[in-house]
Design a protein around this motif. Structure first.
Motif, PDB file in Angstrom:
ATOM      1  N   LYS A   1       0.833  -1.203   0.000  1.00  0.00           N
ATOM      2  CA  LYS A   1       0.000   0.000   0.000  1.00  0.00           C
ATOM      3  C   LYS A   1       0.870   1.257   0.000  1.00  0.00           C
ATOM      4  CE  LYS A   1      -3.537  -2.384   2.702  1.00  0.00           C
ATOM      5  NZ  LYS A   1      -4.240  -2.441   3.995  1.00  0.00           N
ATOM      6  N   PRO A   2       1.660   1.445  -1.039  1.00  0.00           N
ATOM      7  CA  PRO A   2       2.582   2.572  -1.022  1.00  0.00           C
ATOM      8  C   PRO A   2       1.924   3.919  -1.319  1.00  0.00           C
ATOM      9  CG  PRO A   2       2.767   1.400  -3.096  1.00  0.00           C
ATOM     10  CD  PRO A   2       1.811   0.614  -2.244  1.00  0.00           C
ATOM     11  N   ASP A   3       0.669   3.895  -1.789  1.00  0.00           N
ATOM     12  CA  ASP A   3       0.062   5.137  -2.244  1.00  0.00           C
ATOM     13  C   ASP A   3      -0.979   5.688  -1.283  1.00  0.00           C
ATOM     14  OD1 ASP A   3      -1.622   3.019  -2.634  1.00  0.00           O
ATOM     15  OD2 ASP A   3      -2.344   3.665  -4.608  1.00  0.00           O
ATOM     16  N   LEU A   4      -1.023   5.214  -0.047  1.00  0.00           N
ATOM     17  CA  LEU A   4      -1.971   5.749   0.911  1.00  0.00           C
ATOM     18  C   LEU A   4      -1.651   7.209   1.207  1.00  0.00           C
ATOM     19  CD1 LEU A   4      -2.499   3.029   3.679  1.00  0.00           C
ATOM     20  CD2 LEU A   4      -4.118   3.780   1.949  1.00  0.00           C
ATOM     21  N   GLU A   5      -2.702   8.015   1.329  1.00  0.00           N
ATOM     22  CA  GLU A   5      -2.510   9.402   1.720  1.00  0.00           C
ATOM     23  C   GLU A   5      -3.725   9.878   2.480  1.00  0.00           C
ATOM     24  OE1 GLU A   5      -3.939  11.917  -2.149  1.00  0.00           O
ATOM     25  OE2 GLU A   5      -1.857  11.245  -2.115  1.00  0.00           O
ATOM     26  N   GLY A   6      -3.519  10.857   3.346  1.00  0.00           N
ATOM     27  CA  GLY A   6      -4.596  11.378   4.173  1.00  0.00           C
ATOM     28  C   GLY A   6      -4.095  11.594   5.582  1.00  0.00           C
ATOM     29  N   PHE A   7      -4.998  11.535   6.568  1.00  0.00           N
ATOM     30  CA  PHE A   7      -4.570  11.713   7.950  1.00  0.00           C
ATOM     31  C   PHE A   7      -5.369  10.781   8.850  1.00  0.00           C
ATOM     32  CE2 PHE A   7      -8.277  14.398   7.866  1.00  0.00           C
ATOM     33  CZ  PHE A   7      -8.799  14.335   9.157  1.00  0.00           C
TER      34      PHE A   7
ATOM     35  N   GLU B   1     -13.954  11.037  18.195  1.00  0.00           N
ATOM     36  CA  GLU B   1     -13.068  12.189  18.139  1.00  0.00           C
ATOM     37  C   GLU B   1     -11.668  11.788  17.666  1.00  0.00           C
ATOM     38  OE1 GLU B   1     -13.140  13.832  22.020  1.00  0.00           O
ATOM     39  OE2 GLU B   1     -15.250  14.416  21.915  1.00  0.00           O
ATOM     40  N   ILE B   2     -11.286  10.556  17.921  1.00  0.00           N
ATOM     41  CA  ILE B   2     -10.049  10.017  17.368  1.00  0.00           C
ATOM     42  C   ILE B   2     -10.361   8.664  16.732  1.00  0.00           C
ATOM     43  CG2 ILE B   2      -8.475  11.233  18.910  1.00  0.00           C
ATOM     44  CD1 ILE B   2      -8.255   8.832  20.635  1.00  0.00           C
ATOM     45  N   ASP B   3      -9.520   8.244  15.807  1.00  0.00           N
ATOM     46  CA  ASP B   3      -9.801   7.040  15.024  1.00  0.00           C
ATOM     47  C   ASP B   3      -9.290   5.770  15.700  1.00  0.00           C
ATOM     48  OD1 ASP B   3     -10.833   8.599  12.803  1.00  0.00           O
ATOM     49  OD2 ASP B   3      -8.746   9.191  12.451  1.00  0.00           O
ATOM     50  N   ILE B   4      -8.116   5.860  16.315  1.00  0.00           N
ATOM     51  CA  ILE B   4      -7.491   4.695  16.947  1.00  0.00           C
ATOM     52  C   ILE B   4      -6.851   5.132  18.252  1.00  0.00           C
ATOM     53  CG2 ILE B   4      -5.647   2.956  16.747  1.00  0.00           C
ATOM     54  CD1 ILE B   4      -5.947   3.053  13.761  1.00  0.00           C
ATOM     55  N   GLY B   5      -6.973   4.294  19.260  1.00  0.00           N
ATOM     56  CA  GLY B   5      -6.303   4.573  20.525  1.00  0.00           C
ATOM     57  C   GLY B   5      -5.720   3.307  21.109  1.00  0.00           C
TER      58      GLY B   5
ATOM     59  N   LYS C   1     -17.467   4.564  14.274  1.00  0.00           N
ATOM     60  CA  LYS C   1     -18.253   5.527  13.513  1.00  0.00           C
ATOM     61  C   LYS C   1     -17.845   5.593  12.047  1.00  0.00           C
ATOM     62  CE  LYS C   1     -19.705   8.436  17.313  1.00  0.00           C
ATOM     63  NZ  LYS C   1     -19.967   9.819  17.768  1.00  0.00           N
ATOM     64  N   LYS C   2     -16.622   5.157  11.739  1.00  0.00           N
ATOM     65  CA  LYS C   2     -16.204   5.144  10.336  1.00  0.00           C
ATOM     66  C   LYS C   2     -15.042   4.175  10.200  1.00  0.00           C
ATOM     67  CE  LYS C   2     -12.770   8.856  10.451  1.00  0.00           C
ATOM     68  NZ  LYS C   2     -12.283  10.074   9.790  1.00  0.00           N
ATOM     69  N   THR C   3     -14.795   3.767   8.995  1.00  0.00           N
ATOM     70  CA  THR C   3     -13.625   2.935   8.738  1.00  0.00           C
ATOM     71  C   THR C   3     -12.997   3.379   7.426  1.00  0.00           C
ATOM     72  OG1 THR C   3     -12.798   0.654   8.586  1.00  0.00           O
ATOM     73  CG2 THR C   3     -14.891   1.144   7.488  1.00  0.00           C
ATOM     74  N   SER C   4     -11.741   3.091   7.271  1.00  0.00           N
ATOM     75  CA  SER C   4     -11.053   3.473   6.048  1.00  0.00           C
ATOM     76  C   SER C   4      -9.828   2.594   5.897  1.00  0.00           C
ATOM     77  CB  SER C   4     -10.632   4.948   6.099  1.00  0.00           C
ATOM     78  OG  SER C   4      -9.592   5.130   7.044  1.00  0.00           O
TER      79      SER C   4
ATOM     80  N   CYS D   1      -4.928   0.022   7.999  1.00  0.00           N
ATOM     81  CA  CYS D   1      -3.485  -0.115   7.779  1.00  0.00           C
ATOM     82  C   CYS D   1      -2.712   0.284   9.031  1.00  0.00           C
ATOM     83  CB  CYS D   1      -3.066   0.752   6.589  1.00  0.00           C
ATOM     84  SG  CYS D   1      -1.293   0.667   6.223  1.00  0.00           S
ATOM     85  N   PHE D   2      -3.107   1.400   9.651  1.00  0.00           N
ATOM     86  CA  PHE D   2      -2.413   1.855  10.848  1.00  0.00           C
ATOM     87  C   PHE D   2      -2.645   0.891  12.017  1.00  0.00           C
ATOM     88  CE2 PHE D   2      -1.822   5.013  14.414  1.00  0.00           C
ATOM     89  CZ  PHE D   2      -0.459   5.156  14.234  1.00  0.00           C
ATOM     90  N   SER D   3      -3.847   0.332  12.095  1.00  0.00           N
ATOM     91  CA  SER D   3      -4.139  -0.661  13.127  1.00  0.00           C
ATOM     92  C   SER D   3      -3.234  -1.876  12.988  1.00  0.00           C
ATOM     93  CB  SER D   3      -5.608  -1.112  13.046  1.00  0.00           C
ATOM     94  OG  SER D   3      -6.478  -0.044  13.281  1.00  0.00           O
TER      95      SER D   3
END
Length: 282
Positions: free
Chosen positions: A86-92, A140-144, A261-264, A269-271
């Motif tokens: 997944k070399p082309d992931l972008e965002g925050f 409020e945050i995606d992963i903790g 509340k959302k997934t992406s 990938c970060f998980s």
């Protein structure tokens, strides 16, 4: 000679946990599966990698040679997979963690992720575990990552909580023990005080800090001893335990929470990156 990557992962995990049961829990495998993989790796190499001592194990001289290469092979393998998949992931992504993990673990974790995915911005939030979990639940945050304080989430690793002291520390039975602790809403503080009171050890809170660096500074100065996770103990300090007169503290379960509340693709990938990194215990 062939060294399968799965066998090497099991080998590294067993070298760290020193127990087949704990390795099985860490890798989500049965004890017999762990034993079988180690046996096949030893057969492939033609050398014993572990000495069995009761229910525990320790590395043989050959095992000590292999461990450095195994960790390097696993790292290079995983870096290659990440670079090619997944070399082309972008965002925050919005990420939260207690301060316990920001000192030793997270800088390496975030640096490796940034190297593999330079176009993904990680927004970091540092608060106590209960606040991180609440922020994830509210979206409020995606992963903790948190110390386990309730049900839910995915346990991804374990880190013993230990007493840390200056090298010259000697437990004096008839004197009040000075301790350095986090603020009142920290679970490590509660565990430490409960253990001392249950053991009948007189103590006084000599130093209170909001940060791990503050606790370590107090310990280095000889002001107090402090309860912290083992992975945060610096080389210049020592751990003290029952042999020194201090009670054993619980093992901290490190739990991953993801927003519902959302997934992406970035969140997933970060998980995966966090789980893999804590599994390696770098």
């Amino acid at each position: 000679m062939n060294l399968p990557i799965d066998y090497l992962r099991t080998f590294v995990s067993l070298a760290e946990t020193k127990g087949f049961t704990r390795t099985g829990i860490q890798l989500n495998r049965s004890q017999s599966a762990v034993s079988m993989q180690i046996k096949r790796l030893e057969e492939e190499i033609g050398k014993k990698l572990f000495e069995r001592i009761g229910k525990s194990v320790k590395l043989t001289p050959e095992g000590n040679i292999l461990i450095k290469y195994a960790m390097r092979i696993i790292k290079e393998h995983d870096d290659a997979v990440r670079a090619l998949s997944k070399p082309d992931l972008e965002g925050f992504i919005r990420f939260g963690s207690p301060e316990h993990y920001t000192t030793g673990v997270l800088p390496k974790l975030l640096a490796r992720f940034a190297s593999a995915y330079p176009d993904v911005l990680v927004e970091m939030r540092c608060e106590n575990s209960d606040k991180i979990k609440e922020a994830v639940d509210r979206g409020e945050i995606d992963i903790g990552i948190c110390t386990q304080i309730s049900d839910g989430g995915q346990i991804i690793s374990h880190d013993p909580v230990v007493w840390v002291a200056a090298p010259e520390f000697i437990m004096q039975k008839h004197k009040t023990l000075p301790i350095a602790v986090f603020e009142e809403d920290c679970i490590f503080r509660s565990w430490a005080i409960e253990a001392l009171e249950k053991s009948g050890i007189r103590y006084r809170i000599a130093y209170v800090s909001r940060s791990i660096s503050g606790l370590l500074d107090a310990v280095k100065a000889g002001i107090a001893v402090a309860p912290i996770i083992l992975s945060n103990v610096p080389a210049e300090l020592k751990t003290v335990d029952l042999e020194h007169g201090l009670p054993v503290l619980p093992v901290s379960n490190i739990v991953l929470h993801k927003t519902k509340k959302k997934t992406s693709e970035i969140i997933e990938c970060f998980s995966e990156h966090i789980i893999r990194f804590f599994g390696e215990k770098i």
